[in-house]
Design a protein around this motif. Structure first.
Motif, mmCIF file in Angstrom:
data_model
loop_
_atom_site.group_PDB
_atom_site.id
_atom_site.type_symbol
_atom_site.label_atom_id
_atom_site.label_comp_id
_atom_site.label_asym_id
_atom_site.label_seq_id
_atom_site.Cartn_x
_atom_site.Cartn_y
_atom_site.Cartn_z
ATOM 1 N N ILE A 9 1.004 -1.263 -0.033
ATOM 2 C CA ILE A 9 0.275 0.046 0.013
ATOM 3 C C ILE A 9 0.961 1.113 -0.027
ATOM 4 N N VAL A 10 0.855 1.941 -1.007
ATOM 5 C CA VAL A 10 1.618 3.202 -1.144
ATOM 6 C C VAL A 10 1.123 4.571 -0.670
ATOM 7 N N ALA A 11 1.616 5.221 0.372
ATOM 8 C CA ALA A 11 0.901 6.217 0.731
ATOM 9 C C ALA A 11 2.173 7.249 1.387
ATOM 10 N N ALA A 12 3.122 7.218 0.730
ATOM 11 C CA ALA A 12 4.211 8.358 0.961
ATOM 12 C C ALA A 12 4.055 9.564 0.070
ATOM 13 N N GLY A 13 3.004 9.877 -0.481
ATOM 14 C CA GLY A 13 2.758 10.913 -1.305
ATOM 15 C C GLY A 13 2.674 12.309 -0.800
ATOM 16 N N LYS A 14 2.805 13.475 -1.342
ATOM 17 C CA LYS A 14 2.510 14.663 -0.725
ATOM 18 C C LYS A 14 1.238 15.229 -0.763
ATOM 19 N N GLY A 15 0.478 14.834 -1.765
ATOM 20 C CA GLY A 15 -0.880 15.365 -2.210
ATOM 21 C C GLY A 15 -0.932 16.728 -2.467
ATOM 22 N N THR A 16 -0.254 17.231 -3.193
ATOM 23 C CA THR A 16 -0.059 18.463 -3.609
ATOM 24 C C THR A 16 -1.197 19.044 -4.325
ATOM 25 N N ARG A 17 -2.013 18.162 -5.142
ATOM 26 C CA ARG A 17 -3.258 18.651 -6.050
ATOM 27 C C ARG A 17 -4.447 18.748 -4.913
ATOM 28 N N MET A 18 -4.368 18.191 -3.563
ATOM 29 C CA MET A 18 -5.474 18.395 -2.707
ATOM 30 C C MET A 18 -5.246 19.743 -2.215
ATOM 31 N N GLY A 81 8.912 5.847 2.118
ATOM 32 C CA GLY A 81 8.853 6.041 0.891
ATOM 33 C C GLY A 81 9.925 6.772 0.208
ATOM 34 N N GLY A 82 9.564 6.734 -1.273
ATOM 35 C CA GLY A 82 10.818 7.340 -2.018
ATOM 36 C C GLY A 82 10.327 8.754 -2.595
ATOM 37 N N SER A 83 10.957 9.352 -3.468
ATOM 38 C CA SER A 83 10.641 10.603 -3.945
ATOM 39 C C SER A 83 9.587 10.669 -4.932
ATOM 40 N N GLU A 84 9.313 9.264 -5.607
ATOM 41 C CA GLU A 84 8.132 9.006 -6.690
ATOM 42 C C GLU A 84 7.356 7.911 -6.458
ATOM 43 N N ARG A 85 6.424 7.907 -6.828
ATOM 44 C CA ARG A 85 5.531 6.754 -6.461
ATOM 45 C C ARG A 85 6.330 5.471 -6.733
ATOM 46 N N HIS A 87 9.137 4.731 -6.800
ATOM 47 C CA HIS A 87 10.380 4.424 -5.900
ATOM 48 C C HIS A 87 9.706 3.853 -4.620
ATOM 49 N N SER A 88 8.598 4.309 -4.130
ATOM 50 C CA SER A 88 7.844 3.949 -2.795
ATOM 51 C C SER A 88 7.514 2.434 -3.114
ATOM 52 N N VAL A 89 6.938 2.079 -4.632
ATOM 53 C CA VAL A 89 6.322 0.651 -4.459
ATOM 54 C C VAL A 89 7.710 -0.313 -4.420
ATOM 55 N N ASP A 107 -2.859 1.949 -4.165
ATOM 56 C CA ASP A 107 -2.653 3.229 -3.675
ATOM 57 C C ASP A 107 -3.555 3.290 -2.324
ATOM 58 N N GLY A 108 -2.690 4.024 -1.646
ATOM 59 C CA GLY A 108 -3.394 4.407 -0.108
ATOM 60 C C GLY A 108 -4.803 5.172 -0.206
ATOM 61 N N VAL A 109 -4.763 6.013 -1.305
ATOM 62 C CA VAL A 109 -5.885 7.143 -1.346
ATOM 63 C C VAL A 109 -6.740 6.483 -2.436
ATOM 64 N N ARG A 110 -7.127 5.025 -2.501
ATOM 65 C CA ARG A 110 -8.310 4.533 -3.030
ATOM 66 C C ARG A 110 -8.908 3.804 -2.040
ATOM 67 N N ILE A 216 -8.565 9.516 -4.390
ATOM 68 C CA ILE A 216 -8.677 10.667 -3.739
ATOM 69 C C ILE A 216 -7.367 11.805 -4.494
ATOM 70 N N THR A 217 -7.684 12.715 -5.257
ATOM 71 C CA THR A 217 -6.782 13.506 -5.905
ATOM 72 C C THR A 217 -6.923 14.994 -5.681
ATOM 73 N N THR A 218 -7.995 15.569 -5.600
ATOM 74 C CA THR A 218 -8.345 17.075 -5.639
ATOM 75 C C THR A 218 -9.528 17.094 -4.711
HETATM 76 N N1 LIG Z 1 6.656 9.414 -3.768
HETATM 77 C C1 LIG Z 1 5.125 8.891 -3.572
HETATM 78 C C2 LIG Z 1 4.131 9.375 -4.597
HETATM 79 C C3 LIG Z 1 2.834 8.917 -4.314
HETATM 80 N N2 LIG Z 1 2.945 7.911 -3.481
HETATM 81 C C4 LIG Z 1 1.493 7.275 -3.339
HETATM 82 O O1 LIG Z 1 0.975 6.685 -4.464
HETATM 83 C C5 LIG Z 1 -0.343 6.954 -4.637
HETATM 84 C C6 LIG Z 1 -1.114 7.720 -5.735
HETATM 85 O O2 LIG Z 1 -0.481 9.053 -6.044
HETATM 86 P P1 LIG Z 1 -1.014 10.316 -6.169
HETATM 87 O O3 LIG Z 1 -2.506 10.331 -5.959
HETATM 88 O O4 LIG Z 1 -0.394 11.044 -7.231
HETATM 89 O O5 LIG Z 1 -0.505 11.045 -4.944
HETATM 90 P P2 LIG Z 1 0.355 12.204 -4.343
HETATM 91 O O6 LIG Z 1 1.687 12.191 -5.157
HETATM 92 O O7 LIG Z 1 0.382 12.339 -2.945
HETATM 93 O O8 LIG Z 1 -0.482 13.455 -5.135
HETATM 94 P P3 LIG Z 1 -0.220 14.670 -5.847
HETATM 95 O O9 LIG Z 1 0.613 13.981 -7.208
HETATM 96 O O10 LIG Z 1 -1.027 15.554 -6.030
HETATM 97 O O11 LIG Z 1 1.123 15.260 -5.141
HETATM 98 C C7 LIG Z 1 -0.941 7.781 -3.123
HETATM 99 O O12 LIG Z 1 -1.445 6.921 -2.499
HETATM 100 C C8 LIG Z 1 0.574 8.420 -2.780
HETATM 101 O O13 LIG Z 1 0.460 8.602 -1.448
HETATM 102 C C9 LIG Z 1 3.964 7.253 -2.813
HETATM 103 O O14 LIG Z 1 3.616 6.290 -1.931
HETATM 104 N N3 LIG Z 1 5.137 7.842 -2.976
#
Ligand SMILES: Nc1ccn([C@@H]2O[C@H](COP(=O)(O)OP(=O)(O)OP(=O)(O)O)[C@@H](O)[C@H]2O)c(=O)n1
Ligand SMILES: C[C@](O)(CO)[C@H](O)COP(=O)(O)O
Length: 251
Positions: A9-18, A81-85, A87-89, A107-110, A216-218
């Motif tokens: 389950i990847v949940a390391a994103g920053k959620g910038t679009r939210m 996690g890493g800098s990109e999805r 990498h986190s996977v 995706d943690g956000v589904r 969940i994105t925006t």
């Molecule tokens: N470096 C990252 C980037 C994303 N994710 C995860 O990948 C999933 C789908 O990505 P996305 O919806 O794009 O999330 P964010 O990157 O957080 O959103 P945004 O692009 O708006 O910043 C999310 O559960 C997010 O936490 C992650 O684990 N590691």
């Protein structure tokens, strides 16, 4: 779907679009964090043997607390996690117990994914036993246009071949590991895991999922997710009442 699955389950994103101060995976949906809804669904499935949860360094502490609080006993690793999805996977994949041969990435956000959709994806991956790769997706409903930088339409792909790709995505573990290692060596970055597998020329099967499995994105996704959860709960309540009434009638 007899195999035992490892789930990343990847949940390391920053959620910038939210555009919220708190990362979107930690926002509350109904009564608990979005990420907890997602984890509970996989925890509830017999097929899930282990979950590797990938989060930001600063969030490891609170995730550990939630694992205890919500009884998420199948979470066997919480890793940074890493800098990109992608990498986190890859980091999550390495953290799963080594004996598990089949893996899913979600995706943690589904949080609205259902058991039925997860099973459809796993079944599709296991059908092509040699290859072992499948994603869940829905046919697009709109006409899709390709538009150039000047805002002018350059192409209208045939809609019958277009699908909106979701997660989970399910793979033979050795295939997904090879795909990620190759992508890393080639410095290739894709937006989903199917992309890293596709470039090995391995077929990835598409299984039909559900339109309600939104990412969940925006900001507008939040009230929609609340509405969908509410709908689901009222259907469950009316099903329960129907069963109880049926029982009373037959007594
Ligand atoms: N470096 C990252 C980037 C994303 N994710 C995860 O990948 C999933 C789908 O990505 P996305 O919806 O794009 O999330 P964010 O990157 O957080 O959103 P945004 O692009 O708006 O910043 C999310 O559960 C997010 O936490 C992650 O684990 N590691
Ligand atoms: C994996 C995914 O959820 C499939 O729709 C999506 O590609 C993630 O993309 P994002 O760029 O991280 O939003």
């Amino acid at each position: 779907m007899n195999a035992q699955w490892g789930v990343v389950i990847v949940a390391a994103g920053k959620g910038t679009r939210m555009r919220t101060a708190e990362s979107k995976q930690y926002l509350t949906l109904r009564d608990k964090p979005i990420l907890v809804h997602t984890l509970e669904l996989f925890q509830s499935m017999d097929e899930t043997a282990a979950i590797a949860l990938v989060v930001g360094q600063a969030d490891i502490g609170r995730c550990k607390e939630w694992v205890a609080q919500y009884g998420l006993t199948k979470v066997t690793a919480i890793v940074q996690g890493g800098s990109e999805r992608q990498h986190s996977v890859h980091l999550g994949l390495k953290a799963l117990p080594s004996h598990l041969q089949w893996v899913m990435v979600h995706d943690g956000v589904r949080p609205l994914v259902t058991q039925q959709a997860v099973r459809a994806c796993c079944t599709a991956a296991m059908k092509g036993e040699d290859q072992g790769a499948a994603v869940i997706a829905v046919p697009v409903k709109d006409t899709i246009k390709q538009v150039n930088d000047s805002g002018v339409i350059v192409a209208t792909p045939d809609r019958r071949s277009l699908w909106a790709i979701q997660t989970p995505q399910a793979f033979r573990r050795d295939l997904l590991t090879r795909a990620h290692e190759t992508a890393e060596a080639d410095r290739f970055l894709g937006t989903d895991d199917a992309m890293v597998v596709e470039r090995l020329n391995v077929p990835v099967v598409v299984a039909e999922g559900e339109y309600t499995n939104i990412k969940i994105t925006t900001p507008d996704d939040l009230p929609y997710a609340e509405f969908l959860l509410g709908m689901r709960e009222s259907v469950q309540v009316s099903d329960k009442i129907r069963i109880e009434l049926k029982g009373e009638v037959s007594q």
